[in-house]
Scaffold this motif. Structure first.
Motif, PDB file in Angstrom:
ATOM      1  N   LEU A   2       0.861  -1.189   0.000  1.00  0.00           N
ATOM      2  CA  LEU A   2       0.000   0.000   0.000  1.00  0.00           C
ATOM      3  C   LEU A   2       0.890   1.228   0.000  1.00  0.00           C
ATOM      4  CD1 LEU A   2      -2.591  -0.998   2.766  1.00  0.00           C
ATOM      5  CD2 LEU A   2      -3.001  -0.949   0.305  1.00  0.00           C
ATOM      6  N   LYS A   3       0.446   2.229  -0.756  1.00  0.00           N
ATOM      7  CA  LYS A   3       1.205   3.477  -0.781  1.00  0.00           C
ATOM      8  C   LYS A   3       0.495   4.482   0.109  1.00  0.00           C
ATOM      9  CE  LYS A   3       3.834   5.889  -4.120  1.00  0.00           C
ATOM     10  NZ  LYS A   3       5.098   5.607  -3.455  1.00  0.00           N
ATOM     11  N   ILE A   4       1.170   4.982   1.125  1.00  0.00           N
ATOM     12  CA  ILE A   4       0.581   5.966   2.024  1.00  0.00           C
ATOM     13  C   ILE A   4       1.495   7.186   2.021  1.00  0.00           C
ATOM     14  CG2 ILE A   4      -0.202   6.446   4.392  1.00  0.00           C
ATOM     15  CD1 ILE A   4      -1.740   4.089   3.382  1.00  0.00           C
ATOM     16  N   ARG A   5       0.972   8.305   1.544  1.00  0.00           N
ATOM     17  CA  ARG A   5       1.755   9.544   1.444  1.00  0.00           C
ATOM     18  C   ARG A   5       3.101   9.260   0.767  1.00  0.00           C
ATOM     19  NH1 ARG A   5       0.396  12.878   6.972  1.00  0.00           N
ATOM     20  NH2 ARG A   5      -1.733  12.138   7.192  1.00  0.00           N
ATOM     21  N   ASP A   6       4.223   9.551   1.451  1.00  0.00           N
ATOM     22  CA  ASP A   6       5.535   9.392   0.815  1.00  0.00           C
ATOM     23  C   ASP A   6       6.141   8.001   1.019  1.00  0.00           C
ATOM     24  OD1 ASP A   6       5.823  11.959  -0.276  1.00  0.00           O
ATOM     25  OD2 ASP A   6       6.274  12.757   1.714  1.00  0.00           O
ATOM     26  N   PHE A   7       5.345   7.073   1.515  1.00  0.00           N
ATOM     27  CA  PHE A   7       5.939   5.798   1.896  1.00  0.00           C
ATOM     28  C   PHE A   7       5.262   4.596   1.232  1.00  0.00           C
ATOM     29  CE2 PHE A   7       6.389   8.822   5.373  1.00  0.00           C
ATOM     30  CZ  PHE A   7       7.766   8.819   5.563  1.00  0.00           C
ATOM     31  N   ASP A   8       6.079   3.589   0.940  1.00  0.00           N
ATOM     32  CA  ASP A   8       5.560   2.302   0.503  1.00  0.00           C
ATOM     33  C   ASP A   8       5.539   1.381   1.713  1.00  0.00           C
ATOM     34  OD1 ASP A   8       5.228   2.281  -2.479  1.00  0.00           O
ATOM     35  OD2 ASP A   8       7.272   3.068  -2.331  1.00  0.00           O
ATOM     36  N   PHE A   9       4.371   0.779   1.955  1.00  0.00           N
ATOM     37  CA  PHE A   9       4.230  -0.178   3.053  1.00  0.00           C
ATOM     38  C   PHE A   9       4.066  -1.573   2.455  1.00  0.00           C
ATOM     39  CE2 PHE A   9       3.419   2.041   7.126  1.00  0.00           C
ATOM     40  CZ  PHE A   9       3.447   3.356   6.690  1.00  0.00           C
ATOM     41  N   PHE A  10       4.913  -2.506   2.908  1.00  0.00           N
ATOM     42  CA  PHE A  10       4.802  -3.896   2.463  1.00  0.00           C
ATOM     43  C   PHE A  10       4.476  -4.765   3.664  1.00  0.00           C
ATOM     44  CE2 PHE A  10       7.744  -1.663  -0.266  1.00  0.00           C
ATOM     45  CZ  PHE A  10       7.295  -2.000  -1.535  1.00  0.00           C
ATOM     46  N   PHE A  11       3.537  -5.690   3.474  1.00  0.00           N
ATOM     47  CA  PHE A  11       3.237  -6.630   4.558  1.00  0.00           C
ATOM     48  C   PHE A  11       3.516  -8.046   4.076  1.00  0.00           C
ATOM     49  CE2 PHE A  11       0.529  -9.550   6.930  1.00  0.00           C
ATOM     50  CZ  PHE A  11       0.880  -9.220   8.236  1.00  0.00           C
ATOM     51  N   THR A  12       4.302  -8.786   4.841  1.00  0.00           N
ATOM     52  CA  THR A  12       4.607 -10.171   4.505  1.00  0.00           C
ATOM     53  C   THR A  12       4.148 -11.082   5.628  1.00  0.00           C
ATOM     54  OG1 THR A  12       6.606  -9.341   3.441  1.00  0.00           O
ATOM     55  CG2 THR A  12       6.448 -11.732   3.727  1.00  0.00           C
ATOM     56  N   HIS A  13       3.286 -12.042   5.300  1.00  0.00           N
ATOM     57  CA  HIS A  13       2.858 -13.012   6.305  1.00  0.00           C
ATOM     58  C   HIS A  13       4.009 -13.965   6.574  1.00  0.00           C
ATOM     59  CE1 HIS A  13       0.970 -17.007   7.267  1.00  0.00           C
ATOM     60  NE2 HIS A  13       0.571 -16.244   8.265  1.00  0.00           N
ATOM     61  N   THR A  14       4.273 -14.296   7.845  1.00  0.00           N
ATOM     62  CA  THR A  14       5.340 -15.257   8.157  1.00  0.00           C
ATOM     63  C   THR A  14       4.737 -16.577   8.629  1.00  0.00           C
ATOM     64  OG1 THR A  14       5.618 -14.213  10.326  1.00  0.00           O
ATOM     65  CG2 THR A  14       7.176 -13.581   8.590  1.00  0.00           C
ATOM     66  N   LYS A  15       4.265 -16.619   9.876  1.00  0.00           N
ATOM     67  CA  LYS A  15       3.685 -17.865  10.397  1.00  0.00           C
ATOM     68  C   LYS A  15       2.467 -17.545  11.245  1.00  0.00           C
ATOM     69  CE  LYS A  15       7.242 -21.357  10.507  1.00  0.00           C
ATOM     70  NZ  LYS A  15       8.479 -21.774  11.105  1.00  0.00           N
ATOM     71  N   GLY A  16       1.435 -18.376  11.166  1.00  0.00           N
ATOM     72  CA  GLY A  16       0.253 -18.204  12.011  1.00  0.00           C
ATOM     73  C   GLY A  16      -0.303 -16.801  11.903  1.00  0.00           C
ATOM     74  N   HIS A  17      -0.427 -16.125  13.052  1.00  0.00           N
ATOM     75  CA  HIS A  17      -1.000 -14.773  13.068  1.00  0.00           C
ATOM     76  C   HIS A  17       0.073 -13.708  12.842  1.00  0.00           C
ATOM     77  CE1 HIS A  17       0.373 -15.809  17.104  1.00  0.00           C
ATOM     78  NE2 HIS A  17       0.625 -14.532  17.249  1.00  0.00           N
ATOM     79  N   ARG A  18       1.310 -14.142  12.569  1.00  0.00           N
ATOM     80  CA  ARG A  18       2.421 -13.191  12.531  1.00  0.00           C
ATOM     81  C   ARG A  18       2.830 -12.746  11.124  1.00  0.00           C
ATOM     82  NH1 ARG A  18       4.487 -17.011  16.127  1.00  0.00           N
ATOM     83  NH2 ARG A  18       4.134 -16.422  18.284  1.00  0.00           N
ATOM     84  N   GLY A  19       3.462 -11.585  11.092  1.00  0.00           N
ATOM     85  CA  GLY A  19       3.983 -11.073   9.827  1.00  0.00           C
ATOM     86  C   GLY A  19       5.014  -9.992  10.064  1.00  0.00           C
ATOM     87  N   VAL A  20       5.474  -9.412   8.974  1.00  0.00           N
ATOM     88  CA  VAL A  20       6.485  -8.359   9.045  1.00  0.00           C
ATOM     89  C   VAL A  20       6.034  -7.197   8.162  1.00  0.00           C
ATOM     90  CG1 VAL A  20       8.871  -7.762   8.473  1.00  0.00           C
ATOM     91  CG2 VAL A  20       8.360 -10.019   9.394  1.00  0.00           C
TER      92      VAL A  20
END
Ligand code: ZN
Ligand code: ZN
Length: 428
Positions: free
Chosen positions: A127-145
């Motif tokens: 997702l692009k929010i203002r001046d920043f790119d946000f990336f979400f990566t699922h890792t395990k179970g309910h967790r991510g980075v």
């Protein structure tokens, strides 16, 4: 001579009815390393300091954590195989359940399963929010980075956690210094959190979960913002993963010691630490970083790695979990399981390569947490390379009478370099 470096996470303990789990366990193969080696105990960071797994691993590999620790976010991201570039910020994140007023109802979205979490993660991957790119990566179970990349402005790690670490209102992040970067990153982070909620709450996966009386994964809460500059780290922790700004160059493990290195681990954090130091990390099928891990496969991967690399770091997690669970018998049994699995590895390397057997911290079952108690260490090498002592058993008590005495984690790599004949003379 190659180095087989084994870390049994959280194996150190205290006396339970007169004996520690290491003393109770039958472990002839592990004991062999102590019997033919030089032994001692080690304060991985310093006496009285309770080590985290991340900081203690840095110290054990010879990197002062007070200088080189960048916080957990970056290490988790690297461990999960997320591409991190110069100037990126990374945070650990959870799927959570919030109500219409952004009150957290469940911090893990009812321990949302792998499949649902993965499907939802796809919707918020970038997702692009203002001046920043946000990336979400699922890792395990309910967790991510989460990784954040600035376009015209550098992203700053100096903002507070959105994870309140408890139920109740979400903690909208606040900048931790007066810089424009911190202010803008923090504002963008809050906007991202709202946007993510709007996207997630209308997903079919969540509608289905609600119908099935399961908690929806309709929010992401994050903690431990840390920044990454290739070859350089931000120096000086202030608190909980926030870092001040003076830059320190970090030397790759191979540059520092002249040893090519690889990590064999199940847990992303350990692979992350290894990659952060420039080591390779191999993926092992069935390596789960739990007590159900496939130790035999890990041992095979370690054997294979020893043919290609000078330094092989094998990490085994289960004892730490048993310690956190307060399960003394489980800890003893897992030590015995490790001993059986390590048998071929110890037998094929003893006398020809250097075997180092140690831990990152103690996790006493009586505390269900890490403690400052020093950890066991034994180093065994080919004939004539080490000054074998009288210790015969690998446990917290027997090892104290060994020739290594009581050392610091930061001493281990210099000792190894000395044994390998790679240490430089100081003076003439
Ligand atoms: Zn640990
Ligand atoms: Zn632990």
């Amino acid at each position: 001579m190659r180095v087989l470096f084994i870390i049994i996470d959280g194996v150190g303990d205290r006396l339970i009815k007169g004996k520690t789990p290491l003393q109770r366990a039958r472990k002839p193969n592990i004991d062999k390393v102590a019997k033919f080696g030089i032994c001692g105990i080690s304060d991985t960071i310093a006496p009285g300091v309770v080590p985290g797994s991340d900081t203690s691993h840095l110290a054990i590999f010879g990197y002062d954590p007070y200088k080189y620790y960048v916080g957990r976010g970056i290490l988790e991201a690297l461990g999960a195989g997320v591409k991190v570039y110069d100037g990126d910020i990374a945070l650990r994140a959870n799927f959570a359940t919030v109500d219409a007023k952004f009150e957290i109802v469940d911090r893990r979205a009812g321990r949302i399963d792998e499949k649902d979490a993965k499907a939802l993660a796809e919707e918020i991957r970038h997702l692009k929010i203002r001046d920043f790119d946000f990336f979400f990566t699922h890792t395990k179970g309910h967790r991510g980075v989460i990784t954040i990349r600035g376009e015209r402005i550098r992203a700053s790690p100096l903002f507070t956690d959105s994870d309140p670490h408890s139920l109740g209102p979400i903690a909208w992040t606040k900048p931790l210094d007066a810089s424009e970067e911190a202010k803008r990153t923090s504002e963008a982070m809050n906007e991202w959190t709202k946007k993510v909620n709007q996207i997630l709450k209308v997903q079919e996966v969540n509608k289905r979960r609600i119908k099935e009386k399961l908690l929806p994964g309709n929010a992401i809460i994050a903690r431990g913002a840390s920044s990454f500059v290739e070859g350089v780290v931000y120096k000086g922790a202030t608190y909980s993963g926030q870092y001040a700004k003076s830059l320190v160059k970090i030397e790759r493990f191979e540059e520092k010691y002249g040893l090519s290195a690889v990590c064999v681990a199940g847990g992303p954090l350990y692979k992350g630490v290894a990659r952060y130091l420039g080591m390779d990390a191999v993926e092992v099928k069935g390596a789960t970083a739990t007590i159900d891990t496939n130790l035999e496969e890990k041992v095979k991967a370690t054997e294979a790695s020893l043919k290609k690399y000078d330094f092989v770091f094998l990490h085994i997690k289960g004892c730490d979990i048993m310690g956190h669970d307060g399960n003394a018998d489980g800890k003893k049994k897992f030590i015995e399981k490790i001993d059986k699995a390590l048998k071929p590895l110890i037998n094929s390397n003893i006398g020809s390569n250097l075997i180092v057997l140690t831990s990152d911290h103690s996790t006493p079952v009586s505390l269900k947490n890490h403690s400052a108690d020093p950890v066991p260490i034994a180093i065994c090498g080919p004939n004539g390379t080490i000054r074998r002592d009288a210790v015969k058993k690998f446990d917290e008590i027997s090892l104290t009478s060994g020739g290594l005495g009581r050392i610091y984690g930061l001493n281990i790599m210099p000792i190894i370099m000395g044994i390998m004949g790679k240490a430089k003379m100081f003076g003439t």
